[in-house]
Design an enzyme around this catalytic site. Structure first.
Site, short mmCIF file in Angstrom:
data_model
loop_
_atom_site.label_atom_id
_atom_site.label_comp_id
_atom_site.label_asym_id
_atom_site.label_seq_id
_atom_site.Cartn_x
_atom_site.Cartn_y
_atom_site.Cartn_z
CG HIS A 142 -1.75 -1.18 1.40
ND1 HIS A 142 -2.64 -1.60 0.45
CD2 HIS A 142 -1.85 -2.08 2.42
CE1 HIS A 142 -3.25 -2.69 0.86
NE2 HIS A 142 -2.79 -3.00 2.04
CD GLU A 170 -3.03 -3.58 5.56
OE1 GLU A 170 -4.26 -3.66 5.36
OE2 GLU A 170 -2.19 -4.07 4.77
CG HIS A 198 1.44 -6.36 3.46
ND1 HIS A 198 1.60 -5.13 2.87
CD2 HIS A 198 0.11 -6.57 3.54
CE1 HIS A 198 0.42 -4.60 2.61
NE2 HIS A 198 -0.52 -5.46 2.99
NE ARG A 212 -4.49 -8.01 -6.73
CZ ARG A 212 -5.51 -7.73 -7.53
NH1 ARG A 212 -5.30 -7.53 -8.84
NH2 ARG A 212 -6.73 -7.63 -7.06
#
Length: 305
Positions: free
Chosen positions: A100, A118, A175, A195
């Protein structure tokens, strides 16, 4: 199961998000027939998804409607949408290797005001005992060469994690959750995921799932790797705080701002509505929710005045 007398709290209808890596574990809590649920969104205020309020003073409206009417009162008027979201997540297969954007990358790539950090509460240990986290290269160029050679996974690091752990992942950290993991996730409300690699999987139309390698490389911070720590206690991050409650008969909001409660097991009831795991209850100051000693996570905003 105990019923509680209270003013009418807002109850959010969870939203099903089917994915190629999702499974059937969350189906009993989803009010759906789906057997490929990746995310069960408890709290989400985005362009794509928005929880409907199924009981409360805003019944029939959305979480976004409630937020617009109340954000100034709770000193969140600088945000256009609720600044965080939550979901129960089942990884029946490995998720894509992803990243991200942090604040700078979100601004540069998407003209967004902030990126995405997050948190993962690990509710079930992944089969491999770890998630993918971080890279094994010194810089982006070396990682780019690995991708071009089809060797992405060879240069991806791992982070050991197990049930009862908490992992905070800042924007720019490569991640991916791995097969067998069930998590409760809290995310800053930035909708961008890039991605690197997706195991050559196909989407619902039979086409290869889209990658965003250039944006992913632009966002990647090779030096970053997360830590896994015990989930117990209160975790305060930059836009939200959270805590798992164990063996509590009830939770009362004694603060000056709102927070949400989401059962992780068992059930409770508000008026005549049964509350199952994955359904969020919004508690404003003075509200009380009976928990029946069921494990519950509470999540609220970090307010900066």
């Amino acid at each position: 199961m105990t019923e509680i007398c209270e003013k009418t709290m807002q109850i959010l209808q969870p939203i099903v998000h089917e994915t190629v890596w999702g499974g059937s574990f969350l189906q009993p809590f989803s009010y759906s027939e789906s057997e490929s649920i990746g995310h069960l969104y408890n709290i989400i205020d985005s362009d794509q998804f928005n929880n409907k309020i199924i009981q409360g003073t805003y019944e029939g409206e959305t979480l976004h409607d409630w937020f617009l009417d109340n954000k100034k009162k709770y000193h969140l008027d600088r945000f256009e949408k609720l600044p965080f979201l939550t979901a129960l997540v089942e990884a029946a297969d490995n998720l894509s290797i992803q990243v991200h954007p942090d604040d700078d990358s979100a601004k540069a790539l998407e003209n967004e005001s902030f990126g995405k950090n997050e948190s993962f509460y690990i509710l079930k240990t992944p089969e491999m005992g770890a998630m993918y986290n971080g890279v094994l290269t010194k810089d982006k160029n070396e990682f780019r060469k690995a991708i071009e050679r089809g060797k992405t996974l060879n240069y991806v690091d791992k982070l050991e994690c197990k049930q009862g752990d908490y992992v905070y992942i800042v924007g720019g950290t490569l991640h991916a959750a791995t097969k067998g993991t069930i998590t409760f996730e809290i995310e800053e409300n930035c909708e961008h995921t890039y991605r690197f690699y997706d195991y050559d999987r196909l989407d619902s139309s039979g086409k290869p799932r889209q990658l965003q390698v250039e944006k992913a490389l632009s966002s990647l911070k090779p030096e970053l790797k997360s830590q896994s720590v015990p989930a117990a206690g209160k975790h305060i991050e930059r836009m939200y705080w959270s805590e798992i409650l164990e063996d509590r008969e009830e939770v009362k909001n004694n603060t000056e701002v709102f927070f949400f409660a989401i059962l992780l097991e068992g059930e409770t009831q508000v008026k005549d509505l049964k509350i199952l795991p994955g359904t969020a209850v919004l508690l404003e100051p003075g509200d009380t929710l009976i928990l029946n000693k069921n494990r519950t996570v509470i999540v609220g905003p970090v307010v900066r005045r």
